[in-house]
Design an enzyme around this catalytic site. Structure first.
Site, short mmCIF file in Angstrom:
data_model
loop_
_atom_site.label_atom_id
_atom_site.label_comp_id
_atom_site.label_asym_id
_atom_site.label_seq_id
_atom_site.Cartn_x
_atom_site.Cartn_y
_atom_site.Cartn_z
N ASP A 49 22.22 -56.78 17.53
CA ASP A 49 21.03 -57.64 17.55
C ASP A 49 21.34 -58.98 16.88
O ASP A 49 20.50 -59.89 16.88
CB ASP A 49 19.80 -56.94 16.94
CG ASP A 49 19.99 -56.57 15.48
OD1 ASP A 49 21.11 -56.74 14.94
OD2 ASP A 49 19.00 -56.10 14.86
N SER A 50 22.56 -59.13 16.36
CA SER A 50 23.01 -60.45 15.91
C SER A 50 22.94 -61.45 17.06
O SER A 50 22.97 -62.66 16.85
CB SER A 50 24.45 -60.37 15.38
OG SER A 50 25.29 -59.71 16.30
N ASP A 88 22.26 -52.09 19.96
CA ASP A 88 21.39 -52.05 18.77
C ASP A 88 19.94 -51.83 19.15
O ASP A 88 19.44 -52.43 20.11
CB ASP A 88 21.48 -53.41 18.05
CG ASP A 88 22.24 -53.33 16.75
OD1 ASP A 88 22.44 -52.22 16.23
OD2 ASP A 88 22.64 -54.41 16.26
N LYS A 118 22.42 -47.99 18.07
CA LYS A 118 22.61 -48.11 16.62
C LYS A 118 21.27 -48.39 15.97
O LYS A 118 20.46 -49.17 16.50
CB LYS A 118 23.61 -49.23 16.28
CG LYS A 118 23.75 -49.45 14.77
CD LYS A 118 25.00 -50.21 14.38
CE LYS A 118 24.94 -51.71 14.56
NZ LYS A 118 23.86 -52.39 13.80
N GLU A 120 19.53 -49.36 12.15
CA GLU A 120 19.69 -49.72 10.74
C GLU A 120 18.97 -48.65 9.94
O GLU A 120 17.73 -48.55 9.99
CB GLU A 120 19.13 -51.12 10.48
CG GLU A 120 20.04 -52.17 11.04
CD GLU A 120 19.70 -53.58 10.59
OE1 GLU A 120 18.92 -53.76 9.63
OE2 GLU A 120 20.22 -54.51 11.22
N GLU A 187 27.80 -52.21 5.83
CA GLU A 187 27.86 -53.69 5.77
C GLU A 187 27.66 -54.19 4.34
O GLU A 187 26.74 -53.75 3.63
CB GLU A 187 26.79 -54.30 6.69
CG GLU A 187 26.78 -55.83 6.64
CD GLU A 187 26.05 -56.51 7.77
OE1 GLU A 187 25.55 -55.82 8.68
OE2 GLU A 187 25.96 -57.75 7.71
O1 KIV Z 1 24.10 -56.94 15.01
C1 KIV Z 1 25.30 -56.87 14.72
O2 KIV Z 1 26.15 -57.63 15.22
C2 KIV Z 1 25.72 -55.84 13.78
C3 KIV Z 1 27.11 -55.94 13.25
C4 KIV Z 1 27.16 -57.00 12.26
C5 KIV Z 1 27.59 -54.64 12.71
O3 KIV Z 1 24.95 -54.99 13.44
#
Ligand code: KIV
Length: 275
Positions: A49-50, A88, A118, A120, A187
């Site tokens: 989600d970055s 994510d 994924k 969090e 992280e």
């Molecule tokens: O969103 C993302 O890119 C991440 C990585 C930094 C692990 O969660």
């Protein structure tokens, strides 16, 4: 296609094997061309989600939507044929209940074809992880610095540097592991803590700013290839793409303004009659 030509994707089993010693190579991708470049070199590609900050210019990942993750997930799945692809779950798509988490995780899997999601994972998320795994959705946890919690933390800062925080990060990792996560991103934590978590949990850990004591490493690809001016201390730059692109753009602009582009080689001519 002959039998030898069929390339199969890595599976959750391949990722779990990293606990036996060979470090997992993981990077982020948000589009098909980048996924294609990473594919042969990465065990796991994360559609993080970055993407909200890196591609869409958002100030944090909080504004990322399911629709954004689906669109980028679909593109990455088209570009990558071998790597294990994880998408994510964005902020607000899983926290309310296990049912909400299943509805959105199954949508990500069905609409993108990705192999896992994924989350969090604060300790509360163990319920959601267990619920998804029992129903056939592999889940990667994410502990330590959790970017979706930026508004609670008041910024992005390393985690686990005092005893309370340390215990909390360990509890998060244990909860995700016990709930059945196939791997856990750690992280922004100190080396000692990352090493302790890695030795406690049964699944592989993937570090970002969490030292070489993890079972694998992940970076945001745009940071690693030098697409941005500032990167956190833990990023090693393997390229300088931003300055390469800038110099190409400057050369192009100068050529257009001086009528040096297009030239003869880049110009169509009428076909000679009879040809
Ligand atoms: O969103 C993302 O890119 C991440 C990585 C930094 C692990 O969660």
């Amino acid at each position: 296609m002959s039998k030898q030509e069929i390339v199969t994707r890595k599976t959750v089993k391949d990722i779990r094997k990293a606990k036996d010693g060979t470090p997992l190579v993981c990077l982020t991708a948000y589009d098909a061309p980048m996924a294609g470049l990473l594919d042969a070199h990465c065990d796991l590609i994360l559609v993080g989600d970055s993407v909200g900050m890196v591609v869409h210019g958002l100030p944090s990942t909080v504004g990322v939507t399911m629709e954004m993750m689906i669109l980028h997930g679909q593109a990455v799945m088209r570009g990558a044929q071998q790597a294990f692809v994880v998408v994510d779950m964005p902020f607000g798509s899983y926290e309310t209940s296990s049912d909400q988490a299943f509805m959105n995780a199954s949508r990500l899997m069905k609409e993108t074809g990705c192999q896992a999601v994924k989350i969090e994972s604060g300790t509360y998320a163990a319920r959601q992880i267990e619920h998804l795994v029992e129903r056939g959705i592999p889940v990667m946890g994410h502990v330590g610095l959790r970017p979706q919690a930026v508004n609670v933390d008041g910024g992005f800062r390393a985690k686990g540097r005092n005893n309370d925080e340390r215990d909390r990060v360990i509890a998060e990792a244990k909860a995700a592991d016990d709930a059945g996560a196939f791997a856990i991103v750690i992280e922004g934590v100190a080396e000692e803590l990352a090493g302790e978590i890695t030795s406690i949990v049964s699944c592989p850990t993937v570090g970002i700013g969490a030292s070489a004591s993890c079972d694998g490493q992940i970076l945001v690809t745009d940071d690693m290839v030098g697409m941005v001016d500032w990167t956190p201390k833990f990023v090693r730059r393997y390229g300088n793409l931003k300055s390469e692109i800038l110099s190409a753009v400057e050369d192009y602009a100068a050529d257009v303004r001086s009528r040096n582009f297009p030239g003869k080689a880049e110009t169509y001519q009428l076909k000679k009659s009879g040809a």
